[in-house]
Design a protein around this motif. Structure first.
Motif, mmCIF file in Angstrom:
data_model
loop_
_atom_site.group_PDB
_atom_site.id
_atom_site.type_symbol
_atom_site.label_atom_id
_atom_site.label_comp_id
_atom_site.label_asym_id
_atom_site.label_seq_id
_atom_site.Cartn_x
_atom_site.Cartn_y
_atom_site.Cartn_z
ATOM 1 N N SER A 72 26.714 -38.725 -5.781
ATOM 2 C CA SER A 72 25.548 -37.849 -5.887
ATOM 3 C C SER A 72 25.878 -36.508 -5.252
ATOM 4 O O SER A 72 26.482 -36.453 -4.173
ATOM 5 C CB SER A 72 24.334 -38.472 -5.192
ATOM 6 O OG SER A 72 23.216 -37.610 -5.256
ATOM 7 N N TYR A 78 15.615 -42.522 -9.677
ATOM 8 C CA TYR A 78 16.111 -43.272 -10.838
ATOM 9 C C TYR A 78 15.618 -42.582 -12.108
ATOM 10 O O TYR A 78 14.429 -42.495 -12.351
ATOM 11 C CB TYR A 78 15.564 -44.693 -10.736
ATOM 12 C CG TYR A 78 16.052 -45.722 -11.726
ATOM 13 C CD1 TYR A 78 15.845 -45.591 -13.089
ATOM 14 C CD2 TYR A 78 16.674 -46.875 -11.277
ATOM 15 C CE1 TYR A 78 16.257 -46.562 -13.972
ATOM 16 C CE2 TYR A 78 17.094 -47.863 -12.162
ATOM 17 C CZ TYR A 78 16.886 -47.701 -13.505
ATOM 18 O OH TYR A 78 17.297 -48.667 -14.377
ATOM 19 N N ASN A 88 17.396 -43.038 -15.534
ATOM 20 C CA ASN A 88 17.540 -44.010 -16.619
ATOM 21 C C ASN A 88 18.723 -44.917 -16.312
ATOM 22 O O ASN A 88 19.521 -44.642 -15.422
ATOM 23 C CB ASN A 88 17.710 -43.320 -17.976
ATOM 24 C CG ASN A 88 18.942 -42.441 -18.029
ATOM 25 O OD1 ASN A 88 20.073 -42.916 -17.921
ATOM 26 N ND2 ASN A 88 18.742 -41.144 -18.199
ATOM 27 N N ARG A 134 24.879 -48.715 -15.490
ATOM 28 C CA ARG A 134 24.979 -47.383 -14.884
ATOM 29 C C ARG A 134 23.597 -46.766 -14.763
ATOM 30 O O ARG A 134 22.875 -46.636 -15.757
ATOM 31 C CB ARG A 134 25.895 -46.482 -15.708
ATOM 32 C CG ARG A 134 26.000 -45.046 -15.181
ATOM 33 C CD ARG A 134 27.138 -44.297 -15.858
ATOM 34 N NE ARG A 134 28.406 -44.952 -15.546
ATOM 35 C CZ ARG A 134 29.494 -44.831 -16.297
ATOM 36 N NH1 ARG A 134 29.458 -44.100 -17.404
ATOM 37 N NH2 ARG A 134 30.604 -45.443 -15.951
ATOM 38 N N GLN A 178 21.531 -43.452 -13.928
ATOM 39 C CA GLN A 178 21.585 -42.011 -13.731
ATOM 40 C C GLN A 178 20.533 -41.631 -12.709
ATOM 41 O O GLN A 178 19.346 -41.916 -12.875
ATOM 42 C CB GLN A 178 21.333 -41.250 -15.032
ATOM 43 C CG GLN A 178 21.400 -39.728 -14.847
ATOM 44 C CD GLN A 178 21.116 -38.951 -16.122
ATOM 45 O OE1 GLN A 178 20.895 -39.536 -17.176
ATOM 46 N NE2 GLN A 178 21.109 -37.636 -16.026
ATOM 47 N N TYR A 183 25.111 -40.628 -10.188
ATOM 48 C CA TYR A 183 25.008 -41.931 -10.849
ATOM 49 C C TYR A 183 25.346 -43.060 -9.881
ATOM 50 O O TYR A 183 25.947 -42.848 -8.810
ATOM 51 C CB TYR A 183 25.946 -42.005 -12.055
ATOM 52 C CG TYR A 183 27.415 -41.994 -11.689
ATOM 53 C CD1 TYR A 183 28.110 -43.186 -11.451
ATOM 54 C CD2 TYR A 183 28.119 -40.792 -11.584
ATOM 55 C CE1 TYR A 183 29.446 -43.174 -11.106
ATOM 56 C CE2 TYR A 183 29.456 -40.774 -11.243
ATOM 57 C CZ TYR A 183 30.118 -41.964 -11.009
ATOM 58 O OH TYR A 183 31.438 -41.949 -10.653
ATOM 59 N N ASP A 206 27.037 -47.006 -10.362
ATOM 60 C CA ASP A 206 27.670 -47.984 -11.242
ATOM 61 C C ASP A 206 27.684 -49.355 -10.573
ATOM 62 O O ASP A 206 28.107 -49.475 -9.415
ATOM 63 C CB ASP A 206 29.118 -47.577 -11.547
ATOM 64 C CG ASP A 206 29.252 -46.851 -12.867
ATOM 65 O OD1 ASP A 206 28.218 -46.498 -13.453
ATOM 66 O OD2 ASP A 206 30.388 -46.645 -13.320
ATOM 67 N N ASP A 247 29.592 -31.740 -13.328
ATOM 68 C CA ASP A 247 28.574 -32.785 -13.271
ATOM 69 C C ASP A 247 29.221 -34.158 -13.078
ATOM 70 O O ASP A 247 30.078 -34.573 -13.853
ATOM 71 C CB ASP A 247 27.747 -32.771 -14.564
ATOM 72 C CG ASP A 247 26.626 -33.789 -14.535
ATOM 73 O OD1 ASP A 247 26.860 -34.935 -14.966
ATOM 74 O OD2 ASP A 247 25.534 -33.439 -14.080
ATOM 75 N N LEU A 250 28.070 -37.259 -13.399
ATOM 76 C CA LEU A 250 27.838 -38.251 -14.439
ATOM 77 C C LEU A 250 28.691 -37.967 -15.666
ATOM 78 O O LEU A 250 29.285 -38.884 -16.260
ATOM 79 C CB LEU A 250 26.359 -38.289 -14.822
ATOM 80 C CG LEU A 250 25.974 -39.335 -15.883
ATOM 81 C CD1 LEU A 250 26.314 -40.734 -15.409
ATOM 82 C CD2 LEU A 250 24.502 -39.229 -16.239
ATOM 83 N N GLN A 251 28.774 -36.708 -16.065
ATOM 84 C CA GLN A 251 29.615 -36.357 -17.208
ATOM 85 C C GLN A 251 31.083 -36.682 -16.928
ATOM 86 O O GLN A 251 31.800 -37.185 -17.802
ATOM 87 C CB GLN A 251 29.458 -34.881 -17.551
ATOM 88 C CG GLN A 251 28.119 -34.528 -18.188
ATOM 89 C CD GLN A 251 28.049 -33.066 -18.585
ATOM 90 O OE1 GLN A 251 28.786 -32.230 -18.069
ATOM 91 N NE2 GLN A 251 27.150 -32.744 -19.503
ATOM 92 N N HIS A 311 31.620 -40.347 -17.425
ATOM 93 C CA HIS A 311 31.687 -40.693 -18.846
ATOM 94 C C HIS A 311 33.069 -40.366 -19.424
ATOM 95 O O HIS A 311 33.610 -41.120 -20.233
ATOM 96 C CB HIS A 311 30.609 -39.936 -19.643
ATOM 97 C CG HIS A 311 29.216 -40.409 -19.386
ATOM 98 N ND1 HIS A 311 28.912 -41.714 -19.103
ATOM 99 C CD2 HIS A 311 28.027 -39.742 -19.400
ATOM 100 C CE1 HIS A 311 27.608 -41.844 -18.937
ATOM 101 N NE2 HIS A 311 27.054 -40.663 -19.116
#
Length: 255
Positions: free
Chosen positions: A85, A92, A94, A118, A120, A125, A127, A237, A239-240, A243
């Protein structure tokens, strides 16, 4: 899991505690058991809507955090946990189940299935790779029977190959993202080439390019690794970036 995790029941809820322990066995810490405690915004809003004015609490914060809206999610058989973070905020947004390399490798040798979930959060995020889930409330019983309506917005785009279909360099970042989303939903074989063109285009590294990399992790091959790794160092980012790492791990595992 269907109602609470799959359907994002805890959207906008506050995660207030994360610990490696089983709430049913106080005082015992377990490395393969993870508990998330959160204040459920959905339950709170529903209660407030039905609450008669004469029953309004004097202290709304105490009402919200008093236990009636507090859920404890306990994950068992945890094999992987990661949290990143950018700020000290745990809202939270999603949750998504991931068909990741780690869960595939674990399931290849396990009789009990593993799940990769996961979450977001506002600035990052969480995991969790686990086997079983238990959901309890601090006060009262969990309502498993209630069904939430799930709606999805769809956008119509002309199919790939149409002479008026626009290429990534001809449209905005978000329109390119939506076009790939439609191609993926339709199972269009043109998705692979379109995603590659997106990564090579002059579009900013905002929505479309990270999504293109994510999709190539599913439909691409090892020749896409260089483009994805280059993009990884262009974005901030968390989270990106995660991914993109998923895509890199998936492609590197290909024969």
């Amino acid at each position: 899991m269907q109602k609470f995790l799959w359907n994002d029941y805890f959207h906008d809820s506050d995660i207030v505690d994360i610990s490696f322990k089983d709430p049913s066995k106080p005082g015992k810490w377990r490395t393969n058991t993870l508990s998330l405690t959160l204040y459920c915004d959905r339950d709170y809003e529903k209660t407030c809507e039905r609450l008669p004015e004469k029953d309004y609490p004097d202290d709304w914060l105490a009402f919200f955090t008093g236990g009636k809206f507090t859920y404890i999610l306990t994950f068992y058989g945890v094999e992987h946990f990661e949290i990143k973070s950018e700020r000290n905020t745990m809202t939270y947004l999603n949750g998504r189940f991931k068909d990741s390399r780690i869960v595939k490798e674990l399931n290849a040798d396990s009789k009990t299935p593993y799940y990769h979930f996961r979450i977001q959060i506002v600035w990052g995020y969480i995991d969790i790779v686990f086997q079983k889930l238990k959901i309890r409330k601090a006060c009262g019983r969990v309502n498993y029977a209630e069904k939430e309506a799930v709606t999805a917005a769809t956008t119509c785009y002309k199919p790939y190959g149409d002479p008026e279909y626009l290429q990534p360099e001809e449209i905005t970042d978000f329109d390119c993202f939506l076009a790939m989303k439609k191609l993926y939903a339709d199972g269009d074989p043109a998705l692979t080439a379109y995603a590659r063109e997106c990564l090579k285009s002059e579009l900013p590294a905002e929505e479309a390019k990270p999504y293109a990399a994510y999709l190539l992790g599913k439909v691409g091959d090892k020749s896409d690794l260089d483009l994805i790794k280059t993009l990884y160092f262009q974005i901030d980012d968390e989270l990106q970036k995660r991914h993109l790492l998923d895509a890199i791990e998936a492609l590197e595992a290909l024969p």
